[in-house]
Design an enzyme around this catalytic site. Structure first.
Site, mmCIF file in Angstrom:
data_model
loop_
_atom_site.group_PDB
_atom_site.id
_atom_site.type_symbol
_atom_site.label_atom_id
_atom_site.label_comp_id
_atom_site.label_asym_id
_atom_site.label_seq_id
_atom_site.Cartn_x
_atom_site.Cartn_y
_atom_site.Cartn_z
ATOM 1 N N ARG A 64 -30.716 12.150 11.492
ATOM 2 C CA ARG A 64 -29.369 11.154 11.607
ATOM 3 C C ARG A 64 -28.406 11.616 10.631
ATOM 4 O O ARG A 64 -26.876 11.375 10.809
ATOM 5 C CB ARG A 64 -29.416 9.077 11.269
ATOM 6 C CG ARG A 64 -28.419 8.270 11.246
ATOM 7 C CD ARG A 64 -28.981 7.099 11.639
ATOM 8 N NE ARG A 64 -29.377 6.754 12.396
ATOM 9 C CZ ARG A 64 -28.738 5.586 13.527
ATOM 10 N NH1 ARG A 64 -27.091 6.530 14.195
ATOM 11 N NH2 ARG A 64 -29.149 6.159 14.599
ATOM 12 N N ILE A 91 -24.474 3.637 15.873
ATOM 13 C CA ILE A 91 -24.077 3.149 14.176
ATOM 14 C C ILE A 91 -23.571 4.139 13.358
ATOM 15 O O ILE A 91 -24.699 4.911 13.144
ATOM 16 C CB ILE A 91 -25.306 1.956 14.001
ATOM 17 C CG1 ILE A 91 -25.249 1.008 14.493
ATOM 18 C CG2 ILE A 91 -24.892 1.446 12.612
ATOM 19 C CD1 ILE A 91 -27.202 0.051 13.738
ATOM 20 N N ASN A 106 -13.851 -1.702 15.154
ATOM 21 C CA ASN A 106 -14.786 -1.918 16.031
ATOM 22 C C ASN A 106 -14.168 -2.620 17.413
ATOM 23 O O ASN A 106 -13.611 -3.872 16.725
ATOM 24 C CB ASN A 106 -16.080 -1.953 15.853
ATOM 25 C CG ASN A 106 -17.326 -2.095 17.276
ATOM 26 O OD1 ASN A 106 -17.309 -1.428 18.029
ATOM 27 N ND2 ASN A 106 -18.352 -3.074 16.395
ATOM 28 N N HIS A 108 -16.746 -5.844 20.236
ATOM 29 C CA HIS A 108 -18.160 -6.128 20.104
ATOM 30 C C HIS A 108 -17.607 -7.660 21.348
ATOM 31 O O HIS A 108 -17.097 -8.096 21.048
ATOM 32 C CB HIS A 108 -18.531 -6.693 18.848
ATOM 33 C CG HIS A 108 -20.225 -7.250 18.718
ATOM 34 N ND1 HIS A 108 -20.818 -6.259 19.691
ATOM 35 C CD2 HIS A 108 -20.301 -8.531 19.127
ATOM 36 C CE1 HIS A 108 -21.699 -7.208 19.050
ATOM 37 N NE2 HIS A 108 -21.346 -8.312 19.282
ATOM 38 N N ASP A 140 -18.031 -2.179 8.767
ATOM 39 C CA ASP A 140 -18.251 -1.462 7.390
ATOM 40 C C ASP A 140 -19.612 -1.017 7.726
ATOM 41 O O ASP A 140 -20.069 -0.665 9.040
ATOM 42 C CB ASP A 140 -17.764 -2.706 7.269
ATOM 43 C CG ASP A 140 -19.299 -4.029 7.051
ATOM 44 O OD1 ASP A 140 -19.956 -3.665 7.759
ATOM 45 O OD2 ASP A 140 -18.986 -4.757 6.039
ATOM 46 N N ASP A 144 -22.439 -4.772 13.008
ATOM 47 C CA ASP A 144 -21.182 -5.321 14.223
ATOM 48 C C ASP A 144 -20.443 -6.050 12.588
ATOM 49 O O ASP A 144 -20.659 -8.044 12.902
ATOM 50 C CB ASP A 144 -21.484 -5.657 15.078
ATOM 51 C CG ASP A 144 -21.611 -4.995 15.880
ATOM 52 O OD1 ASP A 144 -20.995 -4.741 16.216
ATOM 53 O OD2 ASP A 144 -22.952 -6.360 16.733
#
Length: 190
Positions: A64, A91, A106, A108, A140, A144
């Protein structure tokens, strides 16, 4: 305002942004659209609209951290004012968020802080709430989390399925994203 949009799927929110820009309703420049895997319809939509596209395939990296570094470099090469996560199902690292001055937007499909994560619609229905909705927020390092900019409620109908509810939320989410981007371009929500 220069934006890079990140997608993982069909890019229906992205299409709403493209349409609003073309109609003169949204004063932003979509400088590029990126994806975390090849073959997404969101990238195809973008290419058809004449936008620059890129793919940083998660599978091409050992871990990652390497993928996050490559994504950060790819996005930074377009010098965006705001990076928009629009159905981007990965993420990102705190280093990614910091690289863009915390301007990682973002969307959601739930009224955060309730029902974070990949299954917000399913989780809201399983919990039995009568109202859910969508959120646009500054992301951040959490899942979420981050300061909420805008939210709009959507009632859950007695005959809703996860799919029917999610489609109704997406309609609201598209409108909310375009409105939020317009407000950001006008200097609100700094």
């Amino acid at each position: 305002m220069r934006i890079v949009v990140l997608v993982s799927g069909t890019g229906s929110n992205l299409q709403a942004v493209i349409d609003a820009v073309k109609a003169g309703e949204l004063d932003v420049e979509i400088v590029a659209v990126g994806a975390d895997r090849p073959g997404t319809y969101g990238v195809e939509r973008s290419a058809a609209a004449g936008l620059a596209t890129f793919v940083v395939d998660f599978k091409d990296y050992a871990d990652r951290a390497d993928w996050n570094a490559a994504l950060t470099k790819a996005v930074a090469s377009y010098d965006p004012d705001v990076v928009v996560s629009s159905g981007f199902m990965r993420i990102v690292s705190p280093e990614f968020i910091d690289a863009f001055g915390g301007k990682y937007l973002n969307t959601h499909p739930a009224l955060l802080p309730a029902f974070p994560g990949a299954h917000g619609v399913r989780d809201a229905m399983a919990y039995g709430v009568k109202v859910t909705g969508c959120t646009v927020h500054w992301a951040d390092a959490g899942v979420d989390t981050g300061p909420i900019i805008a939210q709009e409620a959507v009632e859950i109908a007695p005959d809703d399925t996860e799919d029917t509810l999610h489609e109704r939320i997406k309609v609201v989410e598209r409108r909310l994203l375009v409105r939020t981007l317009a407000e950001l371009a006008a200097g609100k929500h700094a």
